[in-house]
Scaffold this motif. Structure first.
Motif, PDB file in Angstrom:
ATOM      1  N   THR A   6       0.095   7.438   6.622  1.00 57.30           N
ATOM      2  CA  THR A   6       0.005   5.855   5.962  1.00 57.30           C
ATOM      3  C   THR A   6      -1.602   5.686   6.356  1.00 57.30           C
ATOM      4  N   TRP A   7      -2.207   5.817   7.041  1.00 54.01           N
ATOM      5  CA  TRP A   7      -3.472   5.711   7.617  1.00 54.01           C
ATOM      6  C   TRP A   7      -3.972   7.213   7.533  1.00 54.01           C
ATOM      7  N   GLN A   8      -3.848   8.214   6.704  1.00 55.56           N
ATOM      8  CA  GLN A   8      -4.678   9.147   6.262  1.00 55.56           C
ATOM      9  C   GLN A   8      -4.772   8.889   5.240  1.00 55.56           C
ATOM     10  N   HIS A   9      -3.814   7.773   4.419  1.00 59.58           N
ATOM     11  CA  HIS A   9      -4.271   7.724   3.325  1.00 59.58           C
ATOM     12  C   HIS A   9      -5.037   6.384   2.647  1.00 59.58           C
ATOM     13  N   PHE A  61       1.137  -1.462  -0.155  1.00 64.51           N
ATOM     14  CA  PHE A  61      -0.153  -0.031  -0.179  1.00 64.51           C
ATOM     15  C   PHE A  61       0.457   1.013   0.195  1.00 64.51           C
ATOM     16  N   GLN A  62       1.968   1.692   0.691  1.00 64.29           N
ATOM     17  CA  GLN A  62       3.017   2.460   0.908  1.00 64.29           C
ATOM     18  C   GLN A  62       3.571   2.764  -0.505  1.00 64.29           C
ATOM     19  N   ARG A  63       3.566   1.813  -1.273  1.00 65.99           N
ATOM     20  CA  ARG A  63       4.439   1.937  -2.501  1.00 65.99           C
ATOM     21  C   ARG A  63       3.716   2.797  -3.140  1.00 65.99           C
ATOM     22  N   LYS A  64       2.562   1.606  -3.358  1.00 67.39           N
ATOM     23  CA  LYS A  64       1.188   1.843  -4.431  1.00 67.39           C
ATOM     24  C   LYS A  64       1.437   3.692  -4.549  1.00 67.39           C
ATOM     25  N   HIS A  65       1.190   4.103  -2.756  1.00 68.27           N
ATOM     26  CA  HIS A  65       0.902   5.364  -2.875  1.00 68.27           C
ATOM     27  C   HIS A  65       1.707   6.710  -2.300  1.00 68.27           C
ATOM     28  N   ARG A  66       3.360   5.909  -2.616  1.00 66.53           N
ATOM     29  CA  ARG A  66       4.989   6.817  -2.911  1.00 66.53           C
ATOM     30  C   ARG A  66       4.702   7.567  -0.661  1.00 66.53           C
ATOM     31  N   LEU A  67       4.724   6.303  -0.119  1.00 70.23           N
ATOM     32  CA  LEU A  67       5.535   6.943   0.679  1.00 70.23           C
ATOM     33  C   LEU A  67       6.244   5.543   1.342  1.00 70.23           C
TER      34      LEU A  67
END
Length: 309
Positions: free
Chosen positions: A237-240, A221-227
């Motif tokens: 991460t929670w905010q996304h 999930f983090q990679r997908k959202h560039r985190l």
């Protein structure tokens, strides 16, 4: 008296000399203190270059009617003397709202009010252009305190004719966004209802245990959202991950919400439909925890659901 006069005279000269020396030492020390303290005082501010870099990284843009950055000129948008908490607050607003943020005014003096503590010129305020997303988000996640004014924590939002005037009075990033409780930080070994909710939102087996499979899902999930891909489920991460839900929504995210509401005593079915019963349950929870009782599950409500006993 005559015999002691030379002694008194010498003592007087010594005392005066010592006082003078002390004055020099104190003055020098004060100057040294100022020299040392100056960077500490400056540290509450970003330089214009630092502010711009931070905003660009967060996907926030800015503009001015005069295409200029002069702090003392009307029509400019200047970051000279902008406070860190102000910039960090705008970035937090962008992340939690997921709205487009365009700054149209910052630390410039004209045409803004110059008296008082929390002014544009002193770096406490920014103007943000109106748009449908941010126009909905602020009233939904802050309490109304005037005809066109809302507040959340130490942040105040005034809606004007063509922008939001946002005042950041807090001393830290935690008080710069419409939230009033920290997100839980989950990592390998964590367990409990918050882990279950995270797993439901990630659409993986929800056993309430933060094991290797959950860690992998968080990293994906983090990679997908560039985190930052660290496998730790923290505030960013929670905010996304936790979406804003309202009447009419449906699916797994609504089921995760309903499970949390049931944990807090709501007698509703976890059917994945955000209908009247779920809206009513959200309002009851919000009133109980002194939140804006609008029936919409945004970041503030999610935070309280995840952290309240």
């Amino acid at each position: 008296m005559t015999a002691t006069s030379p002694f008194c005279a010498r003592w007087t000269r010594l005392a005066v000399g010592a006082a003078a020396a002390a004055t020099v030492v104190l003055s020098t020390a004060a100057g040294a203190t100022d020299a040392i303290a100056a960077p500490a005082a400056a540290s509450v501010y970003y330089t214009p270059a630092q502010a711009k870099a931070k905003l660009r990284e967060a996907g926030i843009t800015w503009r001015s009617s005069g295409n200029c950055e002069n702090k003392n000129k009307n029509g400019c948008t200047s970051f000279q003397g902008i406070r860190k908490t102000t910039i960090d607050g705008v970035i937090a607003l962008k992340r939690t709202s997921r709205c487009t943020i365009v700054i149209t005014g910052a630390a410039e003096i004209p045409p803004h009010k110059t008296t008082g503590t929390y002014t544009h010129g002193k770096g406490y305020k920014v103007d943000v252009a109106l748009n449908p997303c941010i126009n909905r988000y602020i009233p939904q996640h802050a309490r109304k305190i005037g005809s066109a004014t809302w507040a959340a924590g130490s942040v105040e939002y005034l809606r004007e004719s063509n922008h939001w005037d946002i005042k950041y009075k807090g001393s830290g990033a935690g008080s710069t966004t419409p939230t009033n409780r920290a997100w839980p930080t989950l990592r390998a070994g964590s367990r409990g209802p918050a882990v279950t909710t995270a797993q439901q939102l990630l659409r993986i087996n929800a056993d309430g245990r933060y094991g290797p499979a959950t860690g992998r899902a968080v990293k994906t999930f983090q990679r997908k959202h560039r985190l930052a891909t660290d496998g730790v489920l923290g505030p960013v991460t929670w905010q996304h991950l936790a979406p804003t839900l309202r009447s009419g929504a449906h699916g797994g995210s609504v089921k995760a919400l309903q499970a949390q509401l049931r944990r807090h005593g709501a007698r509703i079915a976890a059917d994945g439909r955000y209908g009247k019963a779920t809206t009513a349950a959200v309002r009851v929870f919000q009133r109980k925890h002194r939140l804006a009782a609008d029936g919409i599950t945004g970041p503030t409500t999610w935070q309280r659901l995840l952290t309240a006993n």
